[in-house]
Design a protein around this motif. Structure first.
Motif, PDB file in Angstrom:
ATOM      1  N   LYS A  63     -12.146 -18.821  30.681  1.00 20.87           N
ATOM      2  CA  LYS A  63     -12.426 -19.827  31.698  1.00 20.87           C
ATOM      3  C   LYS A  63     -12.073 -21.234  31.209  1.00 20.87           C
ATOM      4  CE  LYS A  63     -16.159 -17.259  34.005  1.00 20.87           C
ATOM      5  NZ  LYS A  63     -17.597 -17.201  34.306  1.00 20.87           N
ATOM      6  N   VAL A  64     -12.367 -21.507  29.942  1.00 21.71           N
ATOM      7  CA  VAL A  64     -12.020 -22.811  29.386  1.00 21.71           C
ATOM      8  C   VAL A  64     -10.502 -22.992  29.372  1.00 21.71           C
ATOM      9  CG1 VAL A  64     -12.035 -24.214  27.285  1.00 21.71           C
ATOM     10  CG2 VAL A  64     -14.138 -23.081  28.041  1.00 21.71           C
ATOM     11  N   PHE A  65      -9.789 -21.955  28.958  1.00 15.17           N
ATOM     12  CA  PHE A  65      -8.323 -22.029  28.948  1.00 15.17           C
ATOM     13  C   PHE A  65      -7.784 -22.238  30.356  1.00 15.17           C
ATOM     14  CE2 PHE A  65      -4.120 -20.244  29.462  1.00 15.17           C
ATOM     15  CZ  PHE A  65      -3.415 -20.833  28.425  1.00 15.17           C
ATOM     16  N   GLU A  66      -8.299 -21.466  31.315  1.00 14.67           N
ATOM     17  CA  GLU A  66      -7.872 -21.605  32.708  1.00 14.67           C
ATOM     18  C   GLU A  66      -8.079 -23.044  33.197  1.00 14.67           C
ATOM     19  OE1 GLU A  66      -8.395 -18.122  35.724  1.00 14.67           O
ATOM     20  OE2 GLU A  66     -10.244 -18.272  34.565  1.00 14.67           O
ATOM     21  N   THR A  67      -9.236 -23.598  32.847  1.00 20.55           N
ATOM     22  CA  THR A  67      -9.578 -24.953  33.278  1.00 20.55           C
ATOM     23  C   THR A  67      -8.614 -25.975  32.695  1.00 20.55           C
ATOM     24  OG1 THR A  67     -11.916 -24.367  33.500  1.00 20.55           O
ATOM     25  CG2 THR A  67     -11.390 -26.708  33.265  1.00 20.55           C
ATOM     26  N   LYS A  68      -8.373 -25.895  31.401  1.00 26.72           N
ATOM     27  CA  LYS A  68      -7.458 -26.842  30.758  1.00 26.72           C
ATOM     28  C   LYS A  68      -6.049 -26.704  31.307  1.00 26.72           C
ATOM     29  CE  LYS A  68     -10.013 -27.266  26.397  1.00 26.72           C
ATOM     30  NZ  LYS A  68     -10.000 -26.996  24.933  1.00 26.72           N
ATOM     31  N   ASP A  69      -5.621 -25.479  31.546  1.00 26.19           N
ATOM     32  CA  ASP A  69      -4.291 -25.242  32.100  1.00 26.19           C
ATOM     33  C   ASP A  69      -4.174 -25.815  33.503  1.00 26.19           C
ATOM     34  OD1 ASP A  69      -1.637 -23.813  31.941  1.00 26.19           O
ATOM     35  OD2 ASP A  69      -2.502 -22.725  33.642  1.00 26.19           O
ATOM     36  N   ALA A  70      -5.211 -25.605  34.318  1.00 22.19           N
ATOM     37  CA  ALA A  70      -5.190 -26.118  35.688  1.00 22.19           C
ATOM     38  C   ALA A  70      -5.114 -27.639  35.703  1.00 22.19           C
ATOM     39  CB  ALA A  70      -6.436 -25.646  36.437  1.00 22.19           C
ATOM     40  N   ILE A  71      -5.876 -28.284  34.847  1.00 24.07           N
ATOM     41  CA  ILE A  71      -5.869 -29.745  34.796  1.00 24.07           C
ATOM     42  C   ILE A  71      -4.518 -30.257  34.296  1.00 24.07           C
ATOM     43  CG2 ILE A  71      -6.876 -31.734  33.609  1.00 24.07           C
ATOM     44  CD1 ILE A  71      -9.589 -30.248  33.867  1.00 24.07           C
ATOM     45  N   ALA A  72      -3.948 -29.561  33.311  1.00 19.96           N
ATOM     46  CA  ALA A  72      -2.623 -29.942  32.818  1.00 19.96           C
ATOM     47  C   ALA A  72      -1.573 -29.824  33.914  1.00 19.96           C
ATOM     48  CB  ALA A  72      -2.238 -29.071  31.628  1.00 19.96           C
ATOM     49  N   ASN A  73      -1.784 -28.889  34.825  1.00 20.80           N
ATOM     50  CA  ASN A  73      -0.854 -28.694  35.939  1.00 20.80           C
ATOM     51  C   ASN A  73      -1.098 -29.645  37.105  1.00 20.80           C
ATOM     52  OD1 ASN A  73       0.708 -26.649  34.789  1.00 20.80           O
ATOM     53  ND2 ASN A  73      -0.697 -25.043  35.458  1.00 20.80           N
ATOM     54  N   GLY A  74      -2.173 -30.431  37.025  1.00 20.82           N
ATOM     55  CA  GLY A  74      -2.413 -31.443  38.043  1.00 20.82           C
ATOM     56  C   GLY A  74      -3.657 -31.273  38.882  1.00 20.82           C
ATOM     57  N   ALA A  75      -4.499 -30.283  38.566  1.00 23.06           N
ATOM     58  CA  ALA A  75      -5.721 -30.101  39.353  1.00 23.06           C
ATOM     59  C   ALA A  75      -6.643 -31.307  39.191  1.00 23.06           C
ATOM     60  CB  ALA A  75      -6.451 -28.831  38.916  1.00 23.06           C
ATOM     61  N   ASP A  76      -7.215 -31.733  40.301  1.00 23.85           N
ATOM     62  CA  ASP A  76      -8.169 -32.842  40.294  1.00 23.85           C
ATOM     63  C   ASP A  76      -9.605 -32.341  40.263  1.00 23.85           C
ATOM     64  OD1 ASP A  76      -6.270 -35.171  40.879  1.00 23.85           O
ATOM     65  OD2 ASP A  76      -5.795 -33.784  42.507  1.00 23.85           O
ATOM     66  N   GLU A  77      -9.834 -31.116  40.786  1.00 25.49           N
ATOM     67  CA  GLU A  77     -11.178 -30.569  40.878  1.00 25.49           C
ATOM     68  C   GLU A  77     -11.147 -29.087  40.510  1.00 25.49           C
ATOM     69  OE1 GLU A  77     -12.858 -31.385  44.693  1.00 25.49           O
ATOM     70  OE2 GLU A  77     -12.444 -33.543  44.574  1.00 25.49           O
ATOM     71  N   ILE A  78     -12.229 -28.639  39.887  1.00 18.27           N
ATOM     72  CA  ILE A  78     -12.347 -27.258  39.420  1.00 18.27           C
ATOM     73  C   ILE A  78     -13.595 -26.623  40.020  1.00 18.27           C
ATOM     74  CG2 ILE A  78     -12.746 -25.794  37.393  1.00 18.27           C
ATOM     75  CD1 ILE A  78      -9.947 -27.024  37.426  1.00 18.27           C
ATOM     76  N   ASP A  79     -13.413 -25.443  40.634  1.00 14.36           N
ATOM     77  CA  ASP A  79     -14.536 -24.658  41.148  1.00 14.36           C
ATOM     78  C   ASP A  79     -14.640 -23.385  40.313  1.00 14.36           C
ATOM     79  OD1 ASP A  79     -14.397 -26.618  43.105  1.00 14.36           O
ATOM     80  OD2 ASP A  79     -14.627 -25.225  44.779  1.00 14.36           O
ATOM     81  N   MET A  80     -15.647 -23.289  39.488  1.00 13.80           N
ATOM     82  CA  MET A  80     -15.812 -22.144  38.586  1.00 13.80           C
ATOM     83  C   MET A  80     -16.859 -21.181  39.122  1.00 13.80           C
ATOM     84  SD  MET A  80     -18.377 -23.315  35.492  1.00 13.80           S
ATOM     85  CE  MET A  80     -18.854 -21.606  35.217  1.00 13.80           C
ATOM     86  N   VAL A  81     -16.722 -19.905  38.784  1.00 10.44           N
ATOM     87  CA  VAL A  81     -17.710 -18.889  39.153  1.00 10.44           C
ATOM     88  C   VAL A  81     -18.520 -18.528  37.919  1.00 10.44           C
ATOM     89  CG1 VAL A  81     -18.086 -16.642  40.234  1.00 10.44           C
ATOM     90  CG2 VAL A  81     -16.041 -17.968  40.816  1.00 10.44           C
ATOM     91  N   ILE A  82     -19.835 -18.529  38.060  1.00  2.54           N
ATOM     92  CA  ILE A  82     -20.694 -18.142  36.936  1.00  2.54           C
ATOM     93  C   ILE A  82     -20.600 -16.633  36.691  1.00  2.54           C
ATOM     94  CG2 ILE A  82     -22.339 -20.007  37.382  1.00  2.54           C
ATOM     95  CD1 ILE A  82     -24.263 -17.690  38.425  1.00  2.54           C
ATOM     96  N   ASN A  83     -21.059 -16.215  35.516  1.00  7.01           N
ATOM     97  CA  ASN A  83     -21.234 -14.791  35.228  1.00  7.01           C
ATOM     98  C   ASN A  83     -22.565 -14.358  35.838  1.00  7.01           C
ATOM     99  OD1 ASN A  83     -21.971 -12.285  33.958  1.00  7.01           O
ATOM    100  ND2 ASN A  83     -20.383 -12.690  32.429  1.00  7.01           N
TER     101      ASN A  83
END
Length: 231
Positions: free
Chosen positions: A75-95
């Motif tokens: 999830k951390v990797f996904e988040t960093k990758d998304a932001i590097a690609n230009g994401a302004d906001e992140i919606d994460m799902v809990i376990n």
């Protein structure tokens, strides 16, 4: 309530598995035309959407979606990758299994790590309310607050049910200062949207509001053509 106010709260969403770039581009165009808060799209389209829209519209994407059982490292990797690609906001799902197991520190640590990965970008935490007891929802209000996330979000829209008015009422009584609420899934009308906003939801995750607006505009244009005899 003014329609523009409703549009400004909408994360205009397309997360279907079969979503094509053409469909993503269309919701980007619609979001810019109607002045929504963001487009919420799959991570694989973030870079193209950001290049297409630039700073004209915020791009939101989802992490650990829709089941939430990816490892924290993923999830951390996904988040960093998304932001590097230009994401302004992140919606994460809990376990959700961790919540059922009462592994509260593990959930809090994961949210904390993703918020750190987000930096100044907005982090929304999806808790999938339709799978939870009220006690678990209240506990998640506490955890989201302690972990420093920006929003608590009701639903993915991919489980048994979406947002309810009761859930937003419950959230509003238990979230801490600075935490906002997002209602998502099953918002079918402008009346629904207005009620969620009146209850305190800052954001609405939906595709239907803009579709309804487009349908109304299409009907009005058709009637205008009929009235003037032009086709």
């Amino acid at each position: 309530m003014d329609r523009k106010e409703i549009y400004s709260r909408v994360d205009h969403t397309l997360l279907g598995q079969d979503a094509t770039w053409g469909q993503i581009k269309e919701i980007c165009d619609d979001a810019m035309a109607y002045g929504t808060a963001s487009v919420c799209i799959p991570p694989s389209y973030v870079k193209r959407a950001k290049e297409y829209m630039g700073d004209r519209m915020a791009v939101c994407t989802v992490i650990g979606f829709p089941n939430g059982y990816n490892t924290t490292a993923v999830k951390v990797f996904e988040t960093k990758d998304a932001i590097a690609n230009g994401a302004d906001e992140i919606d994460m799902v809990i376990n959700i299994g961790d919540l059922k197991d009462k592994a509260y520190d593990r959930i809090k640590e994961e949210i904390t790590q993703l918020k750190a990965a987000c930096g100044s970008h907005i982090l929304k935490v999806i808790i999938e309310t339709c799978l939870l007891t009220d006690e678990e929802k209240v506990k998640m209000c506490e955890i989201v607050t302690q972990a420093g996330a920006d929003f608590i979000k009701t639903s993915t829209g991919f489980s048994k049910a979406g947002a309810t008015f009761a859930d937003i009422r419950l959230f509003s009584g238990h979230i801490g200062e600075g935490v906002r609420m997002k209602a998502a899934g099953g918002i079918k009308s402008f009346e629904d949207a207005e009620e969620f906003i009146n209850l305190g939801a800052e954001r609405l995750g939906t595709s239907r509001i803009v579709k309804l607006a487009k349908a109304e505009r299409g009907s009005a244009d058709g009637q205008k053509e009929a009235d003037t005899g032009s086709y």
